[in-house]
Write a protein that holds these residues in place. Structure first.
Motif, PDB file in Angstrom:
ATOM      1  N   ILE A 132       0.834  -1.197   0.000  1.00 49.47           N
ATOM      2  CA  ILE A 132       0.000   0.000   0.000  1.00 49.47           C
ATOM      3  C   ILE A 132       0.866   1.244   0.000  1.00 49.47           C
ATOM      4  CG2 ILE A 132      -1.687   1.290   1.369  1.00 49.47           C
ATOM      5  CD1 ILE A 132      -2.804  -1.433   2.223  1.00 49.47           C
ATOM      6  N   ARG A 133       1.989   1.189   0.703  1.00 47.34           N
ATOM      7  CA  ARG A 133       2.890   2.344   0.702  1.00 47.34           C
ATOM      8  C   ARG A 133       3.417   2.632  -0.703  1.00 47.34           C
ATOM      9  NH1 ARG A 133       7.981   3.534   0.470  1.00 47.34           N
ATOM     10  NH2 ARG A 133       8.562   1.365   0.185  1.00 47.34           N
ATOM     11  N   ARG A 134       3.658   1.561  -1.481  1.00 50.69           N
ATOM     12  CA  ARG A 134       4.159   1.741  -2.845  1.00 50.69           C
ATOM     13  C   ARG A 134       3.070   2.130  -3.827  1.00 50.69           C
ATOM     14  NH1 ARG A 134       6.990  -3.218  -1.797  1.00 50.69           N
ATOM     15  NH2 ARG A 134       5.395  -4.273  -3.054  1.00 50.69           N
ATOM     16  N   GLY A 135       1.823   2.004  -3.446  1.00 53.26           N
ATOM     17  CA  GLY A 135       0.767   2.417  -4.355  1.00 53.26           C
ATOM     18  C   GLY A 135      -0.187   1.328  -4.759  1.00 53.26           C
ATOM     19  N   GLY A 136       0.052   0.105  -4.327  1.00 55.35           N
ATOM     20  CA  GLY A 136      -0.923  -0.945  -4.551  1.00 55.35           C
ATOM     21  C   GLY A 136      -1.006  -1.420  -5.982  1.00 55.35           C
ATOM     22  N   ASP A 137      -2.194  -1.884  -6.362  1.00 54.36           N
ATOM     23  CA  ASP A 137      -2.447  -2.534  -7.636  1.00 54.36           C
ATOM     24  C   ASP A 137      -3.704  -1.914  -8.228  1.00 54.36           C
ATOM     25  OD1 ASP A 137      -4.032  -4.762  -9.161  1.00 54.36           O
ATOM     26  OD2 ASP A 137      -1.964  -5.468  -9.138  1.00 54.36           O
ATOM     27  N   PRO A 138      -3.809  -1.820  -9.558  1.00 57.45           N
ATOM     28  CA  PRO A 138      -5.009  -1.205 -10.143  1.00 57.45           C
ATOM     29  C   PRO A 138      -6.309  -1.860  -9.714  1.00 57.45           C
ATOM     30  CG  PRO A 138      -3.317  -1.448 -11.821  1.00 57.45           C
ATOM     31  CD  PRO A 138      -2.814  -2.149 -10.591  1.00 57.45           C
ATOM     32  N   LEU A 139      -6.273  -3.118  -9.288  1.00 54.72           N
ATOM     33  CA  LEU A 139      -7.509  -3.791  -8.920  1.00 54.72           C
ATOM     34  C   LEU A 139      -8.107  -3.245  -7.633  1.00 54.72           C
ATOM     35  CD1 LEU A 139      -9.418  -6.023  -9.817  1.00 54.72           C
ATOM     36  CD2 LEU A 139      -8.143  -7.606  -8.415  1.00 54.72           C
ATOM     37  N   ILE A 140      -7.282  -2.743  -6.726  1.00 54.51           N
ATOM     38  CA  ILE A 140      -7.837  -2.281  -5.450  1.00 54.51           C
ATOM     39  C   ILE A 140      -8.142  -0.800  -5.478  1.00 54.51           C
ATOM     40  CG2 ILE A 140      -6.534  -4.018  -4.202  1.00 54.51           C
ATOM     41  CD1 ILE A 140      -4.800  -1.769  -3.092  1.00 54.51           C
ATOM     42  N   VAL A 141      -7.852  -0.115  -6.561  1.00 52.71           N
ATOM     43  CA  VAL A 141      -8.100   1.312  -6.596  1.00 52.71           C
ATOM     44  C   VAL A 141      -9.420   1.578  -7.277  1.00 52.71           C
ATOM     45  CG1 VAL A 141      -5.636   1.776  -6.662  1.00 52.71           C
ATOM     46  CG2 VAL A 141      -6.909   1.653  -8.775  1.00 52.71           C
ATOM     47  N   GLY A 142      -9.945   2.738  -7.083  1.00 50.99           N
ATOM     48  CA  GLY A 142     -11.205   3.052  -7.707  1.00 50.99           C
ATOM     49  C   GLY A 142     -12.054   4.013  -6.907  1.00 50.99           C
ATOM     50  N   TRP A 143     -11.622   4.435  -5.740  1.00 48.25           N
ATOM     51  CA  TRP A 143     -12.397   5.379  -4.946  1.00 48.25           C
ATOM     52  C   TRP A 143     -11.641   6.688  -4.805  1.00 48.25           C
ATOM     53  CZ3 TRP A 143     -12.358   0.202  -3.871  1.00 48.25           C
ATOM     54  CH2 TRP A 143     -13.597  -0.418  -3.866  1.00 48.25           C
ATOM     55  N   ARG A 144     -12.368   7.760  -4.950  1.00 50.37           N
ATOM     56  CA  ARG A 144     -11.755   9.064  -4.771  1.00 50.37           C
ATOM     57  C   ARG A 144     -11.563   9.346  -3.288  1.00 50.37           C
ATOM     58  NH1 ARG A 144     -16.128  12.244  -8.075  1.00 50.37           N
ATOM     59  NH2 ARG A 144     -15.089  14.057  -7.238  1.00 50.37           N
TER      60      ARG A 144
ATOM     61  N   HIS B  55      -4.992   7.368   3.154  1.00 49.11           N
ATOM     62  CA  HIS B  55      -3.998   6.371   2.757  1.00 49.11           C
ATOM     63  C   HIS B  55      -3.291   5.795   3.978  1.00 49.11           C
ATOM     64  CE1 HIS B  55      -0.132   5.517   0.252  1.00 49.11           C
ATOM     65  NE2 HIS B  55      -0.721   4.421   0.640  1.00 49.11           N
ATOM     66  N   HIS B  56      -2.911   6.655   4.904  1.00 47.13           N
ATOM     67  CA  HIS B  56      -2.099   6.182   6.022  1.00 47.13           C
ATOM     68  C   HIS B  56      -2.907   5.346   7.014  1.00 47.13           C
ATOM     69  CE1 HIS B  56      -3.850   9.899   7.827  1.00 47.13           C
ATOM     70  NE2 HIS B  56      -3.818   9.173   8.931  1.00 47.13           N
ATOM     71  N   ARG B  57      -4.224   5.311   6.884  1.00 48.49           N
ATOM     72  CA  ARG B  57      -5.030   4.522   7.814  1.00 48.49           C
ATOM     73  C   ARG B  57      -5.277   3.112   7.316  1.00 48.49           C
ATOM     74  NH1 ARG B  57     -10.176   7.267  10.248  1.00 48.49           N
ATOM     75  NH2 ARG B  57      -9.897   5.433  11.573  1.00 48.49           N
ATOM     76  N   ILE B  58      -4.862   2.809   6.094  1.00 56.37           N
ATOM     77  CA  ILE B  58      -5.074   1.477   5.549  1.00 56.37           C
ATOM     78  C   ILE B  58      -3.814   0.657   5.756  1.00 56.37           C
ATOM     79  CG2 ILE B  58      -5.545   0.156   3.464  1.00 56.37           C
ATOM     80  CD1 ILE B  58      -7.210   2.424   2.465  1.00 56.37           C
ATOM     81  N   GLY B  59      -3.954  -0.495   6.399  1.00 59.69           N
ATOM     82  CA  GLY B  59      -2.796  -1.336   6.665  1.00 59.69           C
ATOM     83  C   GLY B  59      -2.781  -2.621   5.879  1.00 59.69           C
TER      84      GLY B  59
END
Length: 634
Positions: A156-168, A218-222
């Motif tokens: 998550i710190r590196r930015g994750g994967d396109p599959l988990i993104v999608g929310w503003r 972002h910082h609250r997601i582990g």
């Protein structure tokens, strides 16, 4: 090989004479002819310290002989008389070579060598930090099965994967695609995902009823888990069912950083501003909370905007962010200006709230103006159901239905001392109609306790979820015999209330409305997504034969459905997603059977009409005089 300059060798004849010879090119005189075997007694020493070098390999490759030095650095070889190339290897000194002339007799050698740097492959150490919280919730155990996608704190710190993104509003570094793309990808990768309304969101094991996922910083997601088929992941199904969700639907589980220390939480939290010192005029201070308009749930980190209109009509904006408890504050607004504030969260905006402070130009103290804001995140949910007699299978009219918040006291509970009556959350009551149908609209999203009773048919009760903006279908089966005890061997056998969230696509094509009409006129058979999953057919014809009055004929090893209720008919028409694909008047066996149209897991719902008179208006083509089968894919 060339001799190494950093080593020296001493040759000791038996007469006792010593000659210091450099390994760097000083060759001993060569003997023309070797007469007898020569016994070599040698010792290997460090050139700088004189310490013995043990475990060094001393060899003569041409003779294929070798030995190791002992703890005193000593070694012993027997070789033919003559000239020989010695090779010395040691991990701390590298590889050294020299030539030695071995005359007849006994030869004593003392070899001194310098340490040498040795090229070795870089040592790679893979260290994975596993937060105890993620271990406790089974994150790493599920990841070990290799099913689904998992994102730990480093991912998550590196930015994750396109599959988990999608929310503003989650994080610009992670959010690069929109929600529709996420749903499309999830449905494409999941076997049963097409039957679901959308990806289910769980935050720390609980349903995200109103879209709080969109406001997580972002910082609250582990940790994040993405599962296209959660029911296949060992140990995951109980967690999803405990949250009131469907383990057959794509699911995203977000684990927040609950393992942060108090100091880390303090460092990361949003600190509201404090009014500055008063000089000539007290500033306008506005504070309040941001909540969901329907449920009242606080919305953390919502954006609050102040529209400031100057006397000349010029407008400017000032923004602040609500803290993790949904509280916000403006500290330095000008009380002479017209000010209105509004909040937005997850891409949705609330209404403008004008701020009208009381005149206090020379006040010694600053009195904040309180303005609470609301954003319409959630929408009303609805419940539609039908009550059946479990023994006879007939609808039950006149059954009493009571629905109350799951955490509210029962409507008929005796009031405690000092209470004036039942709580406001006592809920609503209604009665099933002559067809056993009932409906309860406009409910606040949440969990509800549903109780259905009839004097002759019995009582059933269970907790059902009502999601935001969805209708929940409920099937109730009443039985006067008491249900099994909760701790019995098969408690599922006593479940008499089954709740199922309506599929939005089936709502659009009128599936549920036709089912309701059919319930009142008894003119069709309907297979919902829940029913199809429960029967788990291997082919569609296995499912269709569940309908009393429908059979199949297989004259050419290709089967066709047949209605036994229609007169002088043998062929039923078949519709796929509203289009006629198999004409009942001219059935072509060469085009295959119903089973060739779709696999059971690809089907969202099926409608079966056994007679032409029972067909709804949209399926009354001339080909349908023998009835029709309507298949809706996922």
């Amino acid at each position: 090989m060339n001799p190494t300059p950093a080593s020296t060798i001493s040759r000791r004849p038996t007469v006792g004479a010593l000659a210091a010879l450099a390994l760097a090119g000083l060759a001993l005189p060569r003997s023309a002819v070797a007469q007898q075997p020569v016994e070599i007694a040698g010792r290997l020493l460090d050139a700088s310290t004189g310490a013995p070098i043990s475990a060094a390999l001393v060899s003569i490759p041409a003779l294929d002989i070798s030995t190791l030095t002992n703890t005193d650095g000593a070694f012993h070889l027997v070789v033919p008389a003559g000239s020989h190339t010695f090779e010395i290897r040691h991990i701390g000194y590298g590889t050294r070579t020299t030539e030695v002339e071995a005359p007849d007799g006994t030869l004593s050698l003392e070899i001194r060598i310098e340490p040498a740097a040795i090229e070795v492959a870089p040592l790679e150490v893979d260290i994975e930090w596993r937060p105890s919280y993620l271990e406790q919730v089974g994150f790493y155990d599920r990841r070990a099965h290799g099913l689904g996608r998992f994102y730990d704190p480093e991912d998550i710190r590196r930015g994750g994967d396109p599959l988990i993104v999608g929310w503003r509003n989650l994080s610009e570094s992670i959010l690069t695609t929109n929600r529709a793309q996420l749903q499309q990808e999830l449905f494409r990768t999941s076997g049963g995902g097409g039957l679901c309304e959308g990806p289910q969101i769980l935050i720390d094991g609980r349903r995200d009823r109103v879209g709080l996922m969109t406001g997580l910083a972002h910082h609250r997601i582990g940790g994040v888990e993405v599962h296209g088929e959660p029911h296949k992941v060992p140990g995951l199904e109980p967690l999803i069912r405990a949250a009131g969700e469907d383990p057959f639907c794509p699911t995203i589980i977000v684990w927040t950083r609950q393992w942060l220390t108090a100091a880390e939480l303090e460092e990361r939290r949003i600190v509201l501003c404090e009014p500055g010192p008063i000089t000539q005029r007290a500033p306008l201070v506005v504070e309040g909370t941001v909540t969901d308009a329907l449920t009242g749930i606080l919305l953390p980190r919502a954006t609050v905007t102040a529209w400031i209109t100057e006397p000349g009509g010029r407008r400017r904006e000032k923004e602040t962010t609500a803290d993790d408890n949904g509280r916000f504050r403006f500290c330095d607004l000008d009380p002479r200006m017209d000010v209105s504030i509004w909040a937005r969260f997850a891409g949705l905006s609330g209404d403008l709230a004008p701020v009208a402070p009381e005149p206090a130009p020379l006040a010694a103290d600053t009195v904040p103006v309180m303005r609470d804001l609301a954003v319409p995140i959630s929408r009303h949910g609805h419940v539609a159901g039908r009550v059946f007699d479990l023994r006879r299978g007939d609808p039950v009219p006149g059954a009493e239905i009571r629905l109350a918040a799951a955490d509210a006291a029962p409507a008929d509970a005796a009031p405690a001392p000092g209470d004036r009556g039942p709580p406001a959350e006592a809920g609503v009551r209604t009665t099933s109609d002559e067809h056993g149908l009932f409906a309860i609209p406009d409910l606040v999203p949440g969990d509800y306790r549903l109780t259905v009773s009839h004097p002759d048919a019995g009582v059933a009760a269970d907790t059902i979820p009502v999601p935001s903006g969805s209708t929940v279908d409920v099937r109730v089966e009443l039985d006067p015999t008491p249900p099994p005890a909760p701790d019995s061997a098969s408690p599922a056998a006593g479940r008499r209330i089954v709740a199922e969230r309506r599929h939005p696509r089936l709502v659009e094509v009128g599936f549920y409305e036709r089912r309701r009409e059919s319930a009142m006129r008894d003119r069709g058979h309907f297979f919902t997504p829940e029913r199809i999953r429960a029967l788990a057919p291997t082919r569609l014809t296995d499912l269709l034969t569940e309908v009393d009055g429908l059979g199949e004929i297989c004259p050419r090893q290709t089967c066709r459905p047949v209605s036994r209720r229609a007169r002088r008919c043998s062929h039923m028409s078949v519709y796929l997603n509203g289009a006629l694909v198999m004409d009942g008047r001219a059935w072509n066996f060469d085009r295959g059977s119903v089973d060739d149209l779709a696999a059971p897991h690809e089907v969202a719902a099926i409608e079966v009409y056994l007679r032409s008179v029972s067909l709804p208006g949209e399926f009354t083509a001339p080909a349908d005089r023998c009835g029709a089968i309507v298949i809706w894919s996922g």
